[in-house]
Design an enzyme around this catalytic site. Structure first.
Site, short mmCIF file in Angstrom:
data_model
loop_
_atom_site.label_atom_id
_atom_site.label_comp_id
_atom_site.label_asym_id
_atom_site.label_seq_id
_atom_site.Cartn_x
_atom_site.Cartn_y
_atom_site.Cartn_z
N HIS A 175 0.82 -1.22 0.00
CA HIS A 175 0.00 0.00 0.00
C HIS A 175 0.85 1.27 0.00
O HIS A 175 0.29 2.37 -0.09
CB HIS A 175 -0.95 0.04 1.21
N ASP A 212 -2.78 -10.55 -2.56
CA ASP A 212 -3.38 -10.05 -1.32
C ASP A 212 -4.86 -9.74 -1.56
O ASP A 212 -5.26 -9.43 -2.68
CB ASP A 212 -2.64 -8.77 -0.91
N HIS A 252 -6.38 -7.18 -0.67
CA HIS A 252 -6.50 -5.75 -0.95
C HIS A 252 -5.68 -5.38 -2.19
O HIS A 252 -4.59 -5.92 -2.41
CB HIS A 252 -5.98 -4.92 0.23
#
Length: 319
Positions: free
Chosen positions: A138, A175, A177
């Site tokens: 991220h 993942d 996300h």
């Protein structure tokens, strides 16, 4: 080349005690217990003795600057050194906290990814898994986000390209996300193909549109199971990876799409992670001399995380 056991790959394992020193808050899901559970499971399955443990240095700022804005690197370094000196803990964003042990964990996590890359490229090991935290996917060029400080996988991928001279590498992100930070840094860099699948809509609520031709983002709805995910990989990832012919593959290995992990709503199980890993290794063996470096991202239900990592590592070992 020489192998301890002819029938198995030499798989490197890169981790460091400093990765346990970063604690965000009491009860925070991204805690040291994640790595401890992985190591327990690898021991209990007898996999730990088959892994080649690699030294993990602190990453250099020069390597970090291949992926991140230098001003961000130096400002973060200064901030984290102040916490080391004062013993304070502070929030950097709504999800990401830092404590006195954070700086060494952050610099070791990226250092592990780079060291694993060098070990694979030098032929010391065939492939490698980095049991590291904090995670990285991220983190965009110039800020912390979503538990992440530096983008470990992109730092390693750019090291392979800019320092070690490879021409093409792939990043595979499974993942739960979307790897928005990875996309932010590598979108438009045609030396890198990023393929990802993730639950949508879900944090960080991005990725439904691919930002550049080198991104293959596949959003899948909540409650998708392993068969759906396997179909997606066969339909959307494989031909792009084969056309690209990567010289090395990096994995953002998040295990929070497991059905026991309530961070997301996907329904994967250990066998799915073994299957996905085998698919990636197959491409690596065809085009990249088997070169794979996998870095831990998410996975917050420690039991399913540990079992899924063991399935992933076993597949790397037995490829």
């Amino acid at each position: 080349k020489m192998r301890g056991q002819d029938e198995f790959m030499a798989t490197g394992y890169f981790s460091h005690p400093d990765c346990l020193a970063h604690v965000m808050a009491e009860g925070h899901p991204e805690g040291p217990q994640r790595i401890l559970a992985i190591e327990d499971e690898l021991r209990s399955q007898g996999l730990d003795t088959r892994l080649v443990r690699g030294a993990v240095p602190l990453v250099s700022n020069a390597d970090l600057a291949l992926a991140h804005d230098l001003n961000y690197i130096l400002t973060l370094d200064d901030f984290l050194q102040q916490l080391e000196a004062t013993g304070d803990s502070r929030a950097l964003d709504p999800d990401t906290w830092a404590c006195p042990g954070t700086r060494s964990a952050v610099w070791r996590a990226a250092g592990a990814a780079v060291a694993a890359t060098d070990a694979v490229l030098d032929g010391t090991v065939d492939n490698a898994f980095c049991a590291i935290r904090p995670p990285g996917h991220h983190a965009p060029r110039n800020q912390t986000m979503g538990f992440c400080f530096f983008n470990n996988v992109v730092v390693a991928a750019r090291h392979a390209l800019d320092v070690r001279g490879l021409k093409r590498v792939a990043i595979v992100d499974f993942d739960v996300h979307h790897g928005n930070g990875t996309e932010d840094i590598v979108a438009g860099d045609d030396r890198i193909l990023m393929v990802g699948l993730f639950q949508h809509p879900l944090y960080p609520f991005s990725g439904a549109e691919s930002r550049a031709g080198n991104m293959v983002n596949v959003p899948v709805p909540a409650r998708s199971n392993g068969q759906t995910v396997r179909d997606v990989i066969e339909s959307y990832w494989m031909y792009r990876l084969e056309d690209f012919r990567p010289e090395m593959i990096f994995i953002s290995a998040g295990f929070d799409a497991h059905r026991e992990d309530d961070m997301g709503g996907l329904q994967l199980v250990e066998a799915d992670y073994a299957w996905i890993t085998a698919k990636i290794v197959e491409v690596a063996q065809r085009f990249a001399g088997g070169r794979v470096v996998s870095c831990l991202e998410g996975g917050y239900h420690v039991s399913s995380l540990a079992r899924s990592v063991a399935a992933h590592v076993r597949t790397l070992l037995e490829a």
